[in-house]
Design a protein around this motif. Structure first.
Motif, PDB file in Angstrom:
ATOM      1  N   HIS A  63      17.114  14.766  10.048  1.00 44.16           N
ATOM      2  CA  HIS A  63      16.487  16.041  10.219  1.00 44.16           C
ATOM      3  C   HIS A  63      16.823  16.234  11.709  1.00 44.16           C
ATOM      4  O   HIS A  63      16.335  15.456  12.763  1.00 44.16           O
ATOM      5  CB  HIS A  63      14.884  15.616  10.167  1.00 44.16           C
ATOM      6  CG  HIS A  63      14.384  15.417   8.886  1.00 44.16           C
ATOM      7  ND1 HIS A  63      13.632  16.107   8.210  1.00 44.16           N
ATOM      8  CD2 HIS A  63      14.476  14.249   8.103  1.00 44.16           C
ATOM      9  CE1 HIS A  63      13.218  15.964   7.012  1.00 44.16           C
ATOM     10  NE2 HIS A  63      13.703  14.425   7.075  1.00 44.16           N
ATOM     11  N   LEU A  64      17.410  17.608  11.912  1.00 43.40           N
ATOM     12  CA  LEU A  64      17.630  17.836  13.266  1.00 43.40           C
ATOM     13  C   LEU A  64      16.511  18.992  13.689  1.00 43.40           C
ATOM     14  O   LEU A  64      16.248  19.953  13.003  1.00 43.40           O
ATOM     15  CB  LEU A  64      18.996  18.792  13.136  1.00 43.40           C
ATOM     16  CG  LEU A  64      20.160  17.761  13.141  1.00 43.40           C
ATOM     17  CD1 LEU A  64      20.287  17.158  11.896  1.00 43.40           C
ATOM     18  CD2 LEU A  64      21.365  18.580  13.417  1.00 43.40           C
ATOM     19  N   THR A  93      15.944  12.683  13.564  1.00 45.25           N
ATOM     20  CA  THR A  93      15.262  11.419  12.795  1.00 45.25           C
ATOM     21  C   THR A  93      15.793  11.421  11.467  1.00 45.25           C
ATOM     22  O   THR A  93      16.208  12.350  10.822  1.00 45.25           O
ATOM     23  CB  THR A  93      13.764  11.903  12.954  1.00 45.25           C
ATOM     24  OG1 THR A  93      13.461  13.148  12.215  1.00 45.25           O
ATOM     25  CG2 THR A  93      13.169  11.860  14.236  1.00 45.25           C
ATOM     26  N   ARG A  94      15.546  10.345  10.919  1.00 42.48           N
ATOM     27  CA  ARG A  94      16.321   9.877   9.687  1.00 42.48           C
ATOM     28  C   ARG A  94      15.099   9.661   8.838  1.00 42.48           C
ATOM     29  O   ARG A  94      13.947   9.028   9.076  1.00 42.48           O
ATOM     30  CB  ARG A  94      17.124   8.696   9.911  1.00 42.48           C
ATOM     31  CG  ARG A  94      17.748   8.288   8.524  1.00 42.48           C
ATOM     32  CD  ARG A  94      19.273   8.783   8.610  1.00 42.48           C
ATOM     33  NE  ARG A  94      19.822   8.373   7.316  1.00 42.48           N
ATOM     34  CZ  ARG A  94      20.790   8.997   6.658  1.00 42.48           C
ATOM     35  NH1 ARG A  94      21.247  10.416   7.127  1.00 42.48           N
ATOM     36  NH2 ARG A  94      21.235   8.668   5.442  1.00 42.48           N
ATOM     37  N   SER A  95      15.149  10.297   7.515  1.00 43.85           N
ATOM     38  CA  SER A  95      14.028  10.269   6.544  1.00 43.85           C
ATOM     39  C   SER A  95      14.906  10.290   5.195  1.00 43.85           C
ATOM     40  O   SER A  95      15.383  11.125   4.863  1.00 43.85           O
ATOM     41  CB  SER A  95      12.928  11.189   6.690  1.00 43.85           C
ATOM     42  OG  SER A  95      12.132  11.154   5.510  1.00 43.85           O
ATOM     43  N   THR A 104      21.741  16.804   5.819  1.00 46.90           N
ATOM     44  CA  THR A 104      20.903  16.965   6.863  1.00 46.90           C
ATOM     45  C   THR A 104      20.000  18.206   6.436  1.00 46.90           C
ATOM     46  O   THR A 104      20.083  19.027   5.707  1.00 46.90           O
ATOM     47  CB  THR A 104      21.744  17.707   8.097  1.00 46.90           C
ATOM     48  OG1 THR A 104      22.579  18.570   7.682  1.00 46.90           O
ATOM     49  CG2 THR A 104      22.829  16.706   8.346  1.00 46.90           C
ATOM     50  N   LEU A 105      18.848  18.222   7.288  1.00 40.34           N
ATOM     51  CA  LEU A 105      17.782  19.302   7.256  1.00 40.34           C
ATOM     52  C   LEU A 105      17.786  19.715   8.749  1.00 40.34           C
ATOM     53  O   LEU A 105      17.390  18.998   9.658  1.00 40.34           O
ATOM     54  CB  LEU A 105      16.463  18.648   6.874  1.00 40.34           C
ATOM     55  CG  LEU A 105      16.610  18.141   5.428  1.00 40.34           C
ATOM     56  CD1 LEU A 105      15.063  17.482   5.277  1.00 40.34           C
ATOM     57  CD2 LEU A 105      16.793  19.151   4.485  1.00 40.34           C
ATOM     58  N   VAL A 106      18.145  21.123   8.703  1.00 42.12           N
ATOM     59  CA  VAL A 106      18.255  21.717  10.327  1.00 42.12           C
ATOM     60  C   VAL A 106      17.053  22.611  10.282  1.00 42.12           C
ATOM     61  O   VAL A 106      16.774  23.545   9.691  1.00 42.12           O
ATOM     62  CB  VAL A 106      19.613  22.525  10.594  1.00 42.12           C
ATOM     63  CG1 VAL A 106      19.674  23.167  11.743  1.00 42.12           C
ATOM     64  CG2 VAL A 106      20.507  21.528   9.988  1.00 42.12           C
TER      65      VAL A 106
END
Length: 188
Positions: A136-137, A129-131, A7-9
């Motif tokens: 991505h939060l 969103t998914r990448s 995850t990227l917060v």
């Protein structure tokens, strides 16, 4: 960005103060917009399974929308979302004293179903969103949530703590603990 597993917060989740103020916004996030609530494909069979138990909590217009469209529809981008009533509120919304309330969550609180509501609703104002391999939060800013920003400032409530239960539901206690650690050590 804060990296935790895959995850990227966004730092906005730590910096922005937010706490829903239903007395002022009246649950408009469940009414406005151009599509229903985003759904994970895995939630569709769950919604189908719990629908009969949720139905008694729904408004007649919502029941008619689900009976016509199903518990999920694809939006203009091909993503699964909840159906809408006459291109307005989510089909699962019921109004109480002028406030939009989720019929699924009402059934959950009454012990009729074990599914609380779609995770995207539970997480709002956080959007995922998914990448590639990363989720991505991000904080989703919307004018109708201005009262939540004021309330969040008064309470000193960062977004990530406001949606704590939803984040734990989605990523687990250990993940959330690492987010707390990151927040405690965040220098901004």
């Amino acid at each position: 960005m804060i990296v935790i597993d895959s995850t990227l917060v966004s730092e906005e989740l730590l910096e922005t103060r937010f706490h829903c103020d239903l007395g002022k916004c009246h649950g408009e996030c469940c009414v406005q917009g151009d599509a229903g609530a985003p759904l994970d494909a895995s939630e569709i069979p769950i919604l189908e399974e719990v629908y009969d138990d949720v139905k008694p909590y729904m408004a007649e217009k919502g029941i008619a929308a689900v009976d016509k469209q199903g518990v999920a529809v694809q939006d203009n981008h091909g993503e699964w979302v909840t159906p809408l009533v006459e291109n307005k509120e989510c089909a699962f919304v019921v109004f109480e004293k002028g406030i939009a309330i989720c019929a699924i969550e009402k059934a959950f609180r009454d012990g009729k179903v074990t599914f609380r509501k779609p995770v995207s609703c539970h997480l709002y104002p956080v959007r995922i969103t998914r990448s590639g391999v990363y989720d991505h939060l991000n904080y989703h800013e919307w004018d109708i949530c201005k009262p939540a920003l004021s309330c969040g400032k008064k309470k000193g409530m960062p977004v990530f703590r406001f949606v704590k239960d939803a984040l734990i539901r989605k990523y687990g206690e250990d993940w959330y603990g690492r987010l707390e650690w990151a927040a405690d050590n965040y220098k901004g």
